[in-house]
Scaffold this motif. Sequence first.
Motif, PDB file in Angstrom:
ATOM      1  N   GLU A   1      55.143 128.097 145.101  1.00  0.00           N
ATOM      2  CA  GLU A   1      55.521 127.148 144.049  1.00  0.00           C
ATOM      3  C   GLU A   1      56.972 127.288 143.590  1.00  0.00           C
ATOM      4  OE1 GLU A   1      51.379 126.807 141.544  1.00  0.00           O
ATOM      5  OE2 GLU A   1      52.623 128.587 141.199  1.00  0.00           O
ATOM      6  N   VAL A   2      57.636 128.367 143.977  1.00  0.00           N
ATOM      7  CA  VAL A   2      58.905 128.693 143.328  1.00  0.00           C
ATOM      8  C   VAL A   2      60.132 128.007 143.917  1.00  0.00           C
ATOM      9  CG1 VAL A   2      58.135 130.916 142.459  1.00  0.00           C
ATOM     10  CG2 VAL A   2      59.094 130.783 144.758  1.00  0.00           C
ATOM     11  N   HIS A   3      60.048 127.556 145.149  1.00  0.00           N
ATOM     12  CA  HIS A   3      61.260 127.045 145.808  1.00  0.00           C
ATOM     13  C   HIS A   3      61.870 125.865 145.054  1.00  0.00           C
ATOM     14  CE1 HIS A   3      64.087 126.123 149.028  1.00  0.00           C
ATOM     15  NE2 HIS A   3      63.712 124.854 148.913  1.00  0.00           N
ATOM     16  N   ASP A   4      61.049 124.863 144.763  1.00  0.00           N
ATOM     17  CA  ASP A   4      61.581 123.668 144.109  1.00  0.00           C
ATOM     18  C   ASP A   4      62.084 123.965 142.704  1.00  0.00           C
ATOM     19  OD1 ASP A   4      61.058 122.184 146.360  1.00  0.00           O
ATOM     20  OD2 ASP A   4      59.177 121.337 145.603  1.00  0.00           O
ATOM     21  N   GLU A   5      61.396 124.848 141.982  1.00  0.00           N
ATOM     22  CA  GLU A   5      61.860 125.232 140.645  1.00  0.00           C
ATOM     23  C   GLU A   5      63.228 125.915 140.735  1.00  0.00           C
ATOM     24  OE1 GLU A   5      60.701 124.567 137.762  1.00  0.00           O
ATOM     25  OE2 GLU A   5      58.520 124.501 137.750  1.00  0.00           O
ATOM     26  N   ALA A   6      63.374 126.806 141.715  1.00  0.00           N
ATOM     27  CA  ALA A   6      64.637 127.523 141.871  1.00  0.00           C
ATOM     28  C   ALA A   6      65.770 126.577 142.259  1.00  0.00           C
ATOM     29  CB  ALA A   6      64.490 128.626 142.915  1.00  0.00           C
TER      30      ALA A   6
ATOM     31  N   ARG B   1      59.844 127.717 153.975  1.00  0.00           N
ATOM     32  CA  ARG B   1      60.196 126.317 154.215  1.00  0.00           C
ATOM     33  C   ARG B   1      59.004 125.389 154.025  1.00  0.00           C
ATOM     34  NH1 ARG B   1      63.374 124.689 159.615  1.00  0.00           N
ATOM     35  NH2 ARG B   1      64.661 126.369 158.776  1.00  0.00           N
ATOM     36  N   ASP B   2      57.806 125.852 154.389  1.00  0.00           N
ATOM     37  CA  ASP B   2      56.615 125.015 154.290  1.00  0.00           C
ATOM     38  C   ASP B   2      55.596 125.712 153.387  1.00  0.00           C
ATOM     39  OD1 ASP B   2      54.311 123.533 154.586  1.00  0.00           O
ATOM     40  OD2 ASP B   2      54.454 123.351 156.760  1.00  0.00           O
ATOM     41  N   PRO B   3      55.368 125.203 152.165  1.00  0.00           N
ATOM     42  CA  PRO B   3      54.391 125.830 151.258  1.00  0.00           C
ATOM     43  C   PRO B   3      53.001 125.928 151.866  1.00  0.00           C
ATOM     44  CG  PRO B   3      55.723 124.214 150.078  1.00  0.00           C
ATOM     45  CD  PRO B   3      56.034 124.034 151.539  1.00  0.00           C
TER      46      PRO B   3
END
Length: 231
Positions: free
Chosen positions: A99-104, A167-169
């Motif tokens: 879940e963290v990639h887009d938030e970061a 790269r792919d959740p």
Amino acid sequence: MNGTSTSIAIDDYLKVIYSHTEWQAESITPSQLAVRLGLAPSSVTEMVKKLAAAGLVDHRPYSAIRLTEQGEERAVAMVRRHRLIETWLVRVFDYGWDEVHDEAEVLEHALSDRLLDAIDAQLGYPGRDPHGDVIPAADGTLRRPAAVRLDEAPHGFEGVIVRISDRDPDVLRVVDRLGLALDDAVTVEPADGVGAGVGVRRRGGSVVVLAPAVAGALWIAPHNATPARSR
């Protein structure tokens, strides 16, 4: 596009160019960069020209894109921000690693250097993020383990999982369901059937077969691997 938007776009480009070659030697092409960014090739071509004019990348027509020393310094600084924020979100706010990639991606452009340094100190100066990617030190240096992608490792290769690409959740969720994690000791085993993927034997002796997309997202390093220092 205003100055702030342009700066953010430049940082995003440099970060993707850097990450493409972080775990393998082949430089990124404009078409690959367009796919990674989800942009039209013509838009990427124009931005790459601007990056080259600014001395941030080296690119000639029909060739791959390479960061200059100045471009790499800026990219590493952004990578440090992104990975520290991901680690912070997981450790402090109980975000899932998928879940963290887009938030970061959002927060990395908003946090001040002072707050970022405070987060680093609060976390105890972590050396890697939740996916195993190395977090550069404040001076830009980093130590990356000498690792091989799981789907490229020979049968019988023994090592530990040191990186799982974010790269792919969906891949991260599959890895969770299979019970695999960073630092797990594994041995590469043959997988029966064409296209069956890659087999890995875990410490307890059980073998799990990973689909090609999952195996291609894991990196393993020999037990006695010496980290390689960059910059």
